[in-house]
Design an enzyme around this catalytic site. Structure first.
Site, PDB file in Angstrom:
ATOM      1  N   ARG A  54       0.842  -1.188   0.000  1.00  0.00           N
ATOM      2  CA  ARG A  54       0.000   0.000   0.000  1.00  0.00           C
ATOM      3  C   ARG A  54       0.882   1.244   0.000  1.00  0.00           C
ATOM      4  O   ARG A  54       1.976   1.232   0.567  1.00  0.00           O
ATOM      5  CB  ARG A  54      -0.936   0.010   1.196  1.00  0.00           C
ATOM      6  N   ASP A  83       0.590   5.467   0.862  1.00  0.00           N
ATOM      7  CA  ASP A  83      -0.269   6.386   1.598  1.00  0.00           C
ATOM      8  C   ASP A  83      -0.779   7.517   0.700  1.00  0.00           C
ATOM      9  O   ASP A  83      -0.321   7.688  -0.438  1.00  0.00           O
ATOM     10  CB  ASP A  83       0.493   6.974   2.786  1.00  0.00           C
ATOM     11  N   TYR A 140      12.350   2.600  -2.952  1.00  0.00           N
ATOM     12  CA  TYR A 140      11.696   3.905  -2.900  1.00  0.00           C
ATOM     13  C   TYR A 140      12.716   5.008  -3.152  1.00  0.00           C
ATOM     14  O   TYR A 140      13.918   4.818  -2.939  1.00  0.00           O
ATOM     15  CB  TYR A 140      11.082   4.152  -1.516  1.00  0.00           C
ATOM     16  N   ARG A 145       9.380   7.641   5.114  1.00  0.00           N
ATOM     17  CA  ARG A 145       9.213   9.053   5.474  1.00  0.00           C
ATOM     18  C   ARG A 145       9.778   9.347   6.854  1.00  0.00           C
ATOM     19  O   ARG A 145      10.336  10.431   7.104  1.00  0.00           O
ATOM     20  CB  ARG A 145       7.740   9.442   5.378  1.00  0.00           C
TER      21      ARG A 145
END
Length: 257
Positions: A54, A56, A117, A203
């Site tokens: 998933r 965000d 990422y 993050r």
């Protein structure tokens, strides 16, 4: 005789600004909802997709794989035409690149061996980077942040970087890459790869590294944060719009040419 369903993978990408993440949400628009609706239109039946993970709200994906089951007939027997039809019906900020028939036991989430990422920072106002990179005023000490990145490598308990009250079977992840690189003189990108990630993990890691790069903490500080297993010890999570899921790797899927 009833025809047997077959499992398919889709390789997709999306600009996440308009969506409340990948996963279907109540009273909010998601990428999965849009994709499922278009698949239902083309295949004329409800289709349930399962994603590699998933993302965000506001996070982007340059590559995400999803799987679904359907009877291999009609458009599904013409992969290029099926992809073209999907793209014609999907919103402009969601794209499908490939349809891949796979083994019926293949799983988009559980079979992924690596995920990567990027987090993008820029330091001068640029209207073309709105919702695509985080504009920050001060340039961090990249050398110190890359020293700190060395403490992230390997298999460790990363509970300190996980969103609170998240139910997972383990907080251990194996990070194989973590480094900052300059894209241009005014565009800095954090690259990270691991076998799996916790919710909000990237993050939170970026926010903690910026504590070192901007606020004078020493690189070894990140070891203290990891050892604490406390989310309150780590840095503030950076904004979602600078984050991109860039690659998901499977042992049985080759890279797109």
């Amino acid at each position: 005789m009833e025809l047997k369903t077959k499992r398919f993978f889709l390789e997709i990408a999306y600009q996440g600004t308009a969506y409340h993440g990948w996963q279907i949400q109540h009273n909010a628009v998601s990428v999965q909802e849009k994709l499922n609706d278009v698949l239902k239109t083309l295949l004329r039946k409800d289709i349930e997709t399962i994603g590699a993970g998933r993302t965000d709200t506001g996070v982007h994906a340059r590559q995400l794989f999803v799987h679904f089951d359907a009877i291999p007939e009609g458009l599904l027997l013409q992969p290029d035409k099926f992809v073209h039809s999907l793209n014609a019906l999907l919103p402009h900020d969601i794209a499908v690149y490939r349809l891949l028939p796979v083994d019926d036991q293949a799983h988009a989430r559980f079979d992924a061996t690596s995920r990567s990422y990027e987090y993008h920072l820029h330091f001068k106002k640029d209207p073309f980077l709105i919702n695509a990179s985080w504009l920050t005023r001060d340039i961090p000490d990249v050398v110190k942040m890359n020293e700190a990145c060395q403490y992230l490598l390997g298999r460790q308990d990363f509970e300190c970087f996980s969103k609170s009250n998240t139910q997972v079977f383990t907080n251990f992840c194996d990070i194989s890459r973590a480094e900052w690189l300059w894209n241009t003189d005014d565009h800095l990108v954090f690259h990270i790869s691991a076998d799996r990630f916790l919710r909000n993990m990237v993050r939170a890691i970026v926010g903690t590294l910026l504590e070192i790069g901007l606020k004078g903490k020493e690189p070894v500080y990140i070891q203290e944060v990891i050892a604490s297993k406390s989310r309150s010890k780590a840095g503030t999570s950076v904004p979602a719009h600078g984050l991109y899921l860039t690659e998901v790797v499977y042992p049985y899927i080759s890279k797109r040419k």
